[in-house]
Design an enzyme around this catalytic site. Structure first.
Site, short mmCIF file in Angstrom:
data_model
loop_
_atom_site.label_atom_id
_atom_site.label_comp_id
_atom_site.label_asym_id
_atom_site.label_seq_id
_atom_site.Cartn_x
_atom_site.Cartn_y
_atom_site.Cartn_z
N ALA A 170 64.32 -16.92 33.98
CA ALA A 170 61.63 -17.01 33.88
C ALA A 170 61.70 -15.42 34.17
CB ALA A 170 62.24 -17.93 34.87
N CYS B 115 63.18 -25.93 34.93
CA CYS B 115 62.88 -26.48 35.02
C CYS B 115 63.28 -28.58 34.11
CB CYS B 115 61.42 -27.04 35.40
SG CYS B 115 60.89 -25.34 36.50
N ASN C 99 56.97 -16.71 36.21
CA ASN C 99 55.96 -16.26 35.31
C ASN C 99 55.17 -15.48 36.16
OD1 ASN C 99 56.99 -17.91 32.82
ND2 ASN C 99 57.51 -19.26 33.81
N TYR D 1 32.68 -35.77 35.85
CA TYR D 1 32.52 -37.52 35.57
C TYR D 1 32.23 -37.63 34.35
CZ TYR D 1 30.64 -41.41 36.14
OH TYR D 1 29.80 -43.27 36.48
#
Lengths: 555, 555
Positions: free
Chosen positions: A12, A44, A306, A427
Site C-alpha cells: 500500500a 483490506c 495511503n 437534512y
C-alpha cells in the site's frame, strides 16, 4: 544521471509513494522491492475474497508489475531486502526465485515493510488447518482449503476487526463459527457497552462468542487440527484462524540502526523521515502522533498508509508535505452491522488526562416517518472541563460511517460540544432526522457539562440493585410493549405518560435511577420528577440498551 | 405567578422552542398559537406522503395537540394571530373555527411564522388543477385529486428541490412529468456543471426538463387547467404544480415594528432575539449569518429551524445559547440520485470576494473491488489565496450525503485544503476507497494552488474548439470502450497507455487540452507531456463528465 528512489515493500504505502514520486519527478529512477509475488493489492479486501463476495483474485490487484513498468516504475517481485547500509546508501538482499544475492544503491530510500501477524506460543500452532490472514497468499490458502465440506467447525481466535470480518466470511461459506477472545470483551478498541452490542448481534447471527477465554493449546489428530483448548473448555475445530493482532515489521530498520519509537514501530517525523538521512518510512511499519492524546501511537490502517505514501512521494521528490498524525478512525462491517470509531474511547481519554463524559443516543438514518430507516447506537465522548470532543463510537445497521466521519472532522477541528451542537449537516427525510443524532449527542453532552441533569451508568445501577436495593429504586418509564420484550429485574415500571398520576408510588427519600430504551424519554421523566421536588434522581446512560446482561420480558 | 411563553407558529421551530423551554423551566406557562388545523408535522416529508411512500398521514405528525397537553403545553389550533403589541406584551387574533376574536398576553414571545409559497402573477393561476405544496393541507389536496386517472400530464413549474422531489413522487404515481424552469439551469443553488448532471439523470428517468422557459400563462377549459404557456411553447397539462420558491412570512413582525433584515426576513441576533424586548424568532421566518461569506442570508430549512428552536427554548427560559449561523448545507433525493451542497458555489464564492478554485472527482462509495459500489460526482471549492475550503457539491447515487457532511464540518472548522487532505476518515472496503474522494479532491485543490498543473473548463474547451480550432488540440486519453460510448467532436484520441509512442502526433506549438472521464487519467497524461517538454498544455476540469452537451460515441 537521474536520482534513484528505492522502495522496500509493495502493498500500500510503498506503491503509493513510488507512483506519487514518479508523477512529481518523471526523471526519477524508481524501483520497488517486494518480497511477495504480488504487488499493490487491496489487503483490506481479503476477507471478501475468501467469502467469494469478490469473485476474482485479480480484482484485488490495483496495479500489476507490468502496469507499473508502463509508468516507468520497476517492480522486483520475490526480492527480499535483507540489509540496509545507510552510510553507503546501499541495500543487499536475496532473489527468492533464483537464490541469488543482489546489491543496489539509492539516493532516497522508502521503508514500507508493513506488519506481520502475531503467532502464539502454544502447542499445535503448526498443525494443518491452522490459518492466518495477512497476505493475499494467506487468503489463497484459505480459499483452496476452506471450501472442503469436511471443514464444518471453525474457531477464530481473536475478536478484533479482522477476526469478525472473517466470522462473516466463514459464516457465509456455511461454516459454524466460534470466536474466542481472551480479553473480557471483543473489539477492545471500543468501550465495553458498545462491544456488548456487537457481541449480541453476532450471537443473534448464530455465532458462538466466548470472551475472557485465552487460547492455551491447539490439538490435532494425524497432524490436522481437531480442537482448541482454553482455560475453561475444549472446542471442536476443523480449522482455526489465528487473528491475534499484528506487529510492525521493523527488523530491517532495527538492523540498519534506525530509531524505533516507544510503540516499537519505526520513528518518523511529520515529513515521514526516519532518523537516517534520505531514508523515509510509511505505512504499517511506522508510528504516528495521535492528534487528540498527543501521544505516539501505532494504528496500522490502509487509509493511513495511503496518505503517508503520498506525503513520502512528495518529499522524496523535493516537495514539502507533512503528515500531522491520526485520530484512530476505523470501521468494519460484520453482516449488516457497521462498527466504527474515531478518537479516544473512555479508557483512552482517562489515560490521556481528560475527564471524559459520554452521551449515548439512537442514531437513525432518516426522519422518523421515512420508511426503511436503519439505526445505529452512537456514543460521543467529550471532556468535562473544556467541552472538547474527544471521540465517538457507532454500532448498528444505521449510518455509523457517516456519524464517525462527521465526528472525526470535529476532532480534526478541535471542536467543543457547543460548536458541534450547531453543525450544519445535510437534512432531508431520506438522509437524516431534522436534528442529526450527532447534534443530539452534542446537546446531551452540553446538558451534562452544565449539570442540567445527573446520570448513572447501567453497570453502576446493576451494582446498586445487587448491593443496596433498599435505598435504591430503578424506575422504568417505557411502554408496555417494550417491557414485555425485556425488563431489568427489580425495576419499577411506570410509563412516562402515567408518571405524574403515579408519583405517590415513588419514595423521594430513596435514590431513584430512571431508564427507558436509550435515555431520551427517561430524561423527560427525570425533569418531571425534578420539578416535583425529587432531589436524589439520576438518568441511566444509554438505558436498557447498555444493560450488561441478557434480559427477558416481564410485566 | 409563573411566567408565560407564547409561541406563534406550530410546525417546526415553534414546537421545538416550546418543548425545550418547558423542559428547562417546567413552571413556565406555554401556549402555541397555530393557524392551521395541525401542529408539529414533518413538512419536509410531504412529497413522500403524496407519492404514497409514507402510507399514513399520521406518521408525519410528530406530536399531537393532546401529546403537547400531556407535557403541559397548550396548543391552540386554527387560531390566527393578527397583531402583536410589543409595548403592552399583548397579541390579538381570530379563532378561525368560531370567528371570535381573542386577546392574550405574554412575558416572552416567539415568532415562528414560517414561510409561504410564491404565487405567480399570471393568468390562470386560480384554475382548478393548479396546486402548491407547502402545508400538510396542500398535500392532502394533492393526494385527493392526483390519484385520478384523468390526470396524466403534470407540469411542475420550478426546478428547485421541492419541484424535483415532487417530480419523483408524481412519476411514481404514473404521471408524465414536465419540469419548467425559467433560469438557464435547474437547482440554481448548484453550479451549472453539477445541475446538468441532475438534469440528464431526470431526462434518463423519462422526464422532460425545459430550462430557460418562464411560465407566462396557465390556460384552462371549463375552469380546469388544460395547458401552460412559456415564451416558446404550449405544454399540455392536466395539473400544474407551482413550485416557484418561498418567502418568509413577516407580515406580523412588520406590523409589530420588528426590524426586518436585508434579506426581507426577520432580523435576529445570535441569541435569536428580535429587535423588540422579550420577542424571539426562529425558523423559516428569520435570516441568519452565512459562516463562510459572513453575509446575512435567508436559507429556510427544517434542520436550521430545529436548531434555532432549541436555542430560543433555552434563552426564553433564562439560559444562554447562541446560534452562530449557517453553511447552507442542503440535500434532496430524486429517485436514486442524492443531490447535496454545503457552503458556497463558484458564483457565490466570487461574489463573497474569494478567488475560487474547484476540483471535480469521482466519489465512490467503496473500494474499487468491492461489489455494488455506487458513484457520486464530488466538486469541492477552495480559495486560491488562502487555501480555505469554501464549499462542495455532490451529485449521484453514491454517498453524496456523507461527502457533504464531512465537508460541512471542514467549513465549520475553517479548514484549508492541506488540513482536509490529511483528514482521518473511516476506511474499509465496503465504506470508502482507501483514499476518500474528499481527500482526493483536497489533493487536487492543493496541486492547483501550487500550480503543479494548468487546467481549463469544459465550457472553455468548447469555445476554443468552435473559435480557434487551428491552434488548439483537444486530446482524449480514454480507452476504446469509452470513446465508443461518447466522444467530444473534434477531439484527437490517443489512449493513455499509448501516449508516449504516439507523441509525434502532437504539435507542441499548439495549445493542448487533455481530457478523460473526470480528470484523473488526463492528469497523468498531462504530466507525461510536461515531462516531454510540452509547455502549453492543460488538464480539462471534470473531463467529459462536465461536457455541456449530449454526446455520441465515435471511433
Amino acid at each position: 544521471m537521474p536520482e534513484k528512489l528505492v522502495v522496500i515493500g509493495g502493498v500500500a504505502a510503498g506503491p503509493k509513494a513510488a507512483a506519487k514520486a514518479k508523477r512529481c519527478r518523471p526523471d526519477l529512477e524508481v524501483v520497488i522491492y517486494q518480497e511477495e509475488g504480488a504487488v499493490s493489492y487491496g489487503g483490506c479486501g481479503l476477507p471478501y475474497y475468501v467469502s467469494g463476495k469478490i469473485k476474482e483474485r485479480n480484482q484485488l490487484l490495483a496495479r500489476t508489475k507490468e502496469q507499473f513498468a508502463q509508468d516507468g516504475i520497476q517492480v522486483k517481485l520475490k526480492h527480499r531486502v535483507e540489509e540496509i547500509k545507510v552510510k553507503e546508501k546501499k541495500i543487499k538482499g536475496l532473489n527468492l526465485e533464483t537464490g541469488d544475492q543482489f546489491v543496489d544503491t539509492y539516493d532516497k530510500l522508502v521503508l514500507a515493510t508493513g506488519s506481520f501477524p502475531i503467532r502464539p506460543q502454544v502447542a499445535g500452532a503448526d498443525l494443518k488447518g491452522v490459518f492466518y490472514l495477512r497476505s493475499i497468499f494467506d487468503a489463497d490458502l484459505l480459499v483452496q482449503q476452506l471450501f472442503s465440506a469436511q471443514i464444518q467447525n471453525v474457531v477464530i481466535v481473536g475478536g478484533g476487526y479482522i477476526g469478525l470480518e472473517m466470522a462473516e466470511s466463514l459464516s457465509e461459506l456455511g461454516k459454524k463459527v466460534t470466536i474466542v477472545e481472551k480479553m473480557p470483551q471483543i473489539v477492545t478498541l471500543f468501550d465495553q457497552d458498545m462491544a456488548r452490542l456487537v457481541q449480541r448481534y453476532l450471537e443473534k447471527k448464530g455465532m458462538q462468542v466466548l470472551v475472557g477465554e485465552g487460547l492455551q493449546e491447539i490439538r490435532g489428530e494425524q497432524g490436522r487440527v481437531s480442537s482448541i483448548r482454553t482455560a475453561n473448555q475444549e472446542i471442536r475445530a476443523d480449522a482455526v484462524l489465528l487473528s491475534l493482532g499484528i506487529r510492525p515489521r521493523v527488523e530491517l530498520a532495527r538492523q540498519a540502526g534506525l530509531r524505533l519509537g516507544e510503540t516499537g514501530a519505526i520513528w518518523v517525523n511529520e515529513r515521514m523521515e526516519t532518523s537516517a538521512e534520505d531514508v523515509f518510512a510509511a505505512g504499517d511499519c511506522v508510528e504516528s502522533t495521535h492528534l487528540i492524546s498527543g501521544k505516539r501511537v501505532w494504528i496500522p490502517l490502509g487509509s493511513t498508509a495511503n496518505k503517508q505514501g503520498r506525503v513520502v512521494g512528495i518529499n522524496v521528490s523535493g516537495g514539502a508535505a507533512v503528515f500531522p498524525g491520526v485520530l484512530g478512525t476505523a470501521i468494519f462491517k460484520v453482516f449488516d452491522f457497521k462498527v466504527a470509531k474515531t478518537g479516544l474511547n473512555m479508557r483512552e481519554a482517562e489515560q490521556a488526562g481528560f475527564s471524559p463524559l459520554s452521551a449515548i443516543v439512537r442514531g437513525y438514518s432518516g426522519a422518523h416517518y421515512y420508511p426503511g430507516m436503519k439505526e445505529s447506537v452512537l456514543k460521543v465522548i467529550a471532556d468535562q472541563k473544556s467541552g472538547r470532543i474527544l471521540g465517538a463510537q457507532a454500532v448498528g445497521e444505521g449510518p455509523s460511517d457517516k456519524f464517525i466521519d462527521v465526528i472525526s472532522m470535529a476532532l480534526l477541528g478541535r471542536m467543543d460540544c457547543s460548536t458541534l451542537g450547531n453543525a450544519d449537516l445535510a437534512y432531508s427525510p431520506p438522509f437524516s432526522p431534522a436534528l442529526s443524532p450527532v447534534l443530539v449527542a452534542a446537546h446531551v453532552l452540553q446538558n451534562k457539562r452544565e449539570k442540567v441533569f445527573e446520570w448513572i451508568t447501567a453497570d453502576e445501577v446493576k451494582n446498586k440493585l445487587e448491593r443496596a436495593a433498599d435505598e435504591f429504586v430503578l424506575l422504568d418509564v417505557r411502554e408496555e410493549k417494550e417491557v414485555k420484550e425485556k425488563r431489568i429485574p427489580g425495576s419499577l415500571w411506570i410509563p412516562l405518560g402515567q408518571l405524574e398520576e403515579n408519583i405517590g408510588k415513588l419514595d423521594n427519600k430513596k435514590e431513584i435511577a430512571i431508564h427507558c430504551h436509550s435515555g431520551a424519554r427517561s430524561y423527560k421523566g427525570y425533569l418531571k420528577l425534578k420539578h416535583k421536588g425529587f432531589k436524589n434522581i439520576k438518568n441511566v446512560d444509554g438505558g436498557i440498551l447498555c444493560w450488561p446482561e441478557e434480559l427477558k420480558g416481564a410485566l
